[in-house]
Scaffold this motif. Structure first.
Motif, PDB file in Angstrom:
ATOM      1  N   GLU A 195       0.814  -1.211   0.000  1.00  0.00           N
ATOM      2  CA  GLU A 195       0.000   0.000   0.000  1.00  0.00           C
ATOM      3  C   GLU A 195       0.852   1.267   0.000  1.00  0.00           C
ATOM      4  OE1 GLU A 195      -3.133  -0.062  -0.356  1.00  0.00           O
ATOM      5  OE2 GLU A 195      -3.762  -2.076   0.220  1.00  0.00           O
ATOM      6  N   ASN A 196       1.933   1.267   0.772  1.00  0.00           N
ATOM      7  CA  ASN A 196       2.753   2.474   0.905  1.00  0.00           C
ATOM      8  C   ASN A 196       3.980   2.463   0.006  1.00  0.00           C
ATOM      9  OD1 ASN A 196       4.119   0.459   2.168  1.00  0.00           O
ATOM     10  ND2 ASN A 196       4.525   1.566   4.063  1.00  0.00           N
ATOM     11  N   GLN A 197       4.021   1.550  -0.945  1.00  0.00           N
ATOM     12  CA  GLN A 197       5.180   1.402  -1.823  1.00  0.00           C
ATOM     13  C   GLN A 197       4.948   2.177  -3.114  1.00  0.00           C
ATOM     14  OE1 GLN A 197       5.859  -2.632  -3.067  1.00  0.00           O
ATOM     15  NE2 GLN A 197       7.868  -2.204  -3.955  1.00  0.00           N
ATOM     16  N   HIS A 198       5.848   3.080  -3.436  1.00  0.00           N
ATOM     17  CA  HIS A 198       5.752   3.844  -4.683  1.00  0.00           C
ATOM     18  C   HIS A 198       6.649   3.204  -5.732  1.00  0.00           C
ATOM     19  CE1 HIS A 198       5.399   7.164  -7.493  1.00  0.00           C
ATOM     20  NE2 HIS A 198       6.731   7.151  -7.593  1.00  0.00           N
ATOM     21  N   ILE A 199       6.076   2.936  -6.888  1.00  0.00           N
ATOM     22  CA  ILE A 199       6.836   2.372  -8.000  1.00  0.00           C
ATOM     23  C   ILE A 199       6.546   3.206  -9.233  1.00  0.00           C
ATOM     24  CG2 ILE A 199       7.203   0.359  -9.475  1.00  0.00           C
ATOM     25  CD1 ILE A 199       6.373  -1.402  -7.162  1.00  0.00           C
ATOM     26  N   MET A 209      -5.789  -2.631  -2.051  1.00  0.00           N
ATOM     27  CA  MET A 209      -7.033  -1.865  -2.088  1.00  0.00           C
ATOM     28  C   MET A 209      -7.495  -1.619  -3.522  1.00  0.00           C
ATOM     29  SD  MET A 209      -5.804   1.967  -1.020  1.00  0.00           S
ATOM     30  CE  MET A 209      -4.652   2.913  -2.036  1.00  0.00           C
ATOM     31  N   ASP A 210      -6.556  -1.561  -4.473  1.00  0.00           N
ATOM     32  CA  ASP A 210      -6.929  -1.381  -5.869  1.00  0.00           C
ATOM     33  C   ASP A 210      -7.687  -2.595  -6.399  1.00  0.00           C
ATOM     34  OD1 ASP A 210      -5.591   1.113  -6.063  1.00  0.00           O
ATOM     35  OD2 ASP A 210      -3.681   0.080  -6.402  1.00  0.00           O
ATOM     36  N   ILE A 211      -7.309  -3.779  -5.919  1.00  0.00           N
ATOM     37  CA  ILE A 211      -7.989  -5.008  -6.317  1.00  0.00           C
ATOM     38  C   ILE A 211      -9.319  -5.144  -5.574  1.00  0.00           C
ATOM     39  CG2 ILE A 211      -7.867  -7.523  -6.257  1.00  0.00           C
ATOM     40  CD1 ILE A 211      -6.104  -6.389  -8.406  1.00  0.00           C
TER      41      ILE A 211
END
Length: 250
Positions: A195-199, A209-211
């Motif tokens: 959730e808190n990982q930026h790529i 949460m997107d799924i």
């Protein structure tokens, strides 16, 4: 485009060299890779021009298509091995590319409609899998034929959600959910992140949460696998949803 694509062994050094060269050219053409603002409509946030350029530049060589692995996605293949009988199932393959996932569904007995908005991709897939029970068509997820609404027993998408920027996710999720008939299922496969990982993308891996947000589109989550796949041990989601039937429906 060449009349028939080359079916090179993916572990062949020459195939790998051609793919690496193609990726560099495609990255140079991709506005998202050049830092274009994702909320600026002038840079084509649906990336249609770039996807069409992929197939045009590939010119019949699957090495030029970064996702053109000439085999079904492994997590789809694994799911199909556990669900082998799709006889009489009407299936939709979203963003069919070169057609391998659609062919895997058809091999299990499904009556498959497969679409992509890139005409060259659809032509390529038709040539590769002529004779299979697959209707390959050119269509746009954001403006799909109205007759597809709540039509399919099984909707499958791999990599479509992760290929476009996050502001388009709600519209994509609803479009996919709308294809599923009551009692039908949606199988979605994408790269995963915390959730808190930026790529930086593309692709843009999805957070849990997107799924799970598909549940706001009238679907019910049956299973969500957080797994790794491939030699590089890339992390993926494999999510299965169903659409409930109306009370009293058969």
């Amino acid at each position: 485009m060449a009349e028939k694509p080359r079916h090179d062994d993916l572990f062949d050094e020459d195939f790998a060299r051609r793919r690496d060269a193609a990726r560099k050219k495609l990255d140079a053409l991709d506005p998202a890779r050049r830092g274009a603002p994702l909320d600026d409509p002038k840079w084509d946030p649906k990336r249609q021009q770039w996807f069409e350029a992929v197939y045009e530049l590939a010119d019949g060589d699957a090495a030029g298509v970064p996702w053109g692995n000439l085999a079904p996605q492994p997590l789809l293949a694994d799911w199909l091995a556990r669900n082998p009988d799709l006889a009489s199932v009407r299936a939709l393959d979203v963003g069919c590319g070169l057609g391998d996932n659609a062919a895997a569904l058809a091999d299990r007995g499904a009556r498959v409609t497969a679409f992509d908005f890139a005409p060259r991709a659809v032509e390529w897939a038709k040539n590769r899998f002529a004779g299979k029970n697959i209707d390959f068509v050119v269509a746009d997820l954001f403006a799909a034929p109205s007759e597809w609404r709540e039509t399919f027993d099984l909707v499958h998408e791999t990599y479509t959600l992760q290929a476009l920027p996050a502001q388009l996710l709600p519209e994509m999720r609803q479009a996919l959910a709308d294809f599923v008939k009551p009692g039908g299922r949606l199988l979605a496969i994408s790269r995963a992140r915390d959730e808190n990982q930026h790529i930086d993308g593309p692709p843009w891996p999805l957070a849990r949460m997107d799924i799970e947000a598909f549940c706001a589109c009238g679907l019910v989550l049956e299973s969500l696998d957080d797994t790794t796949s491939g030699p590089a041990a890339i992390r993926y989601w494999r999510a299965l949803f169903h659409k409930p039937r109306a009370p009293g429906a058969g």
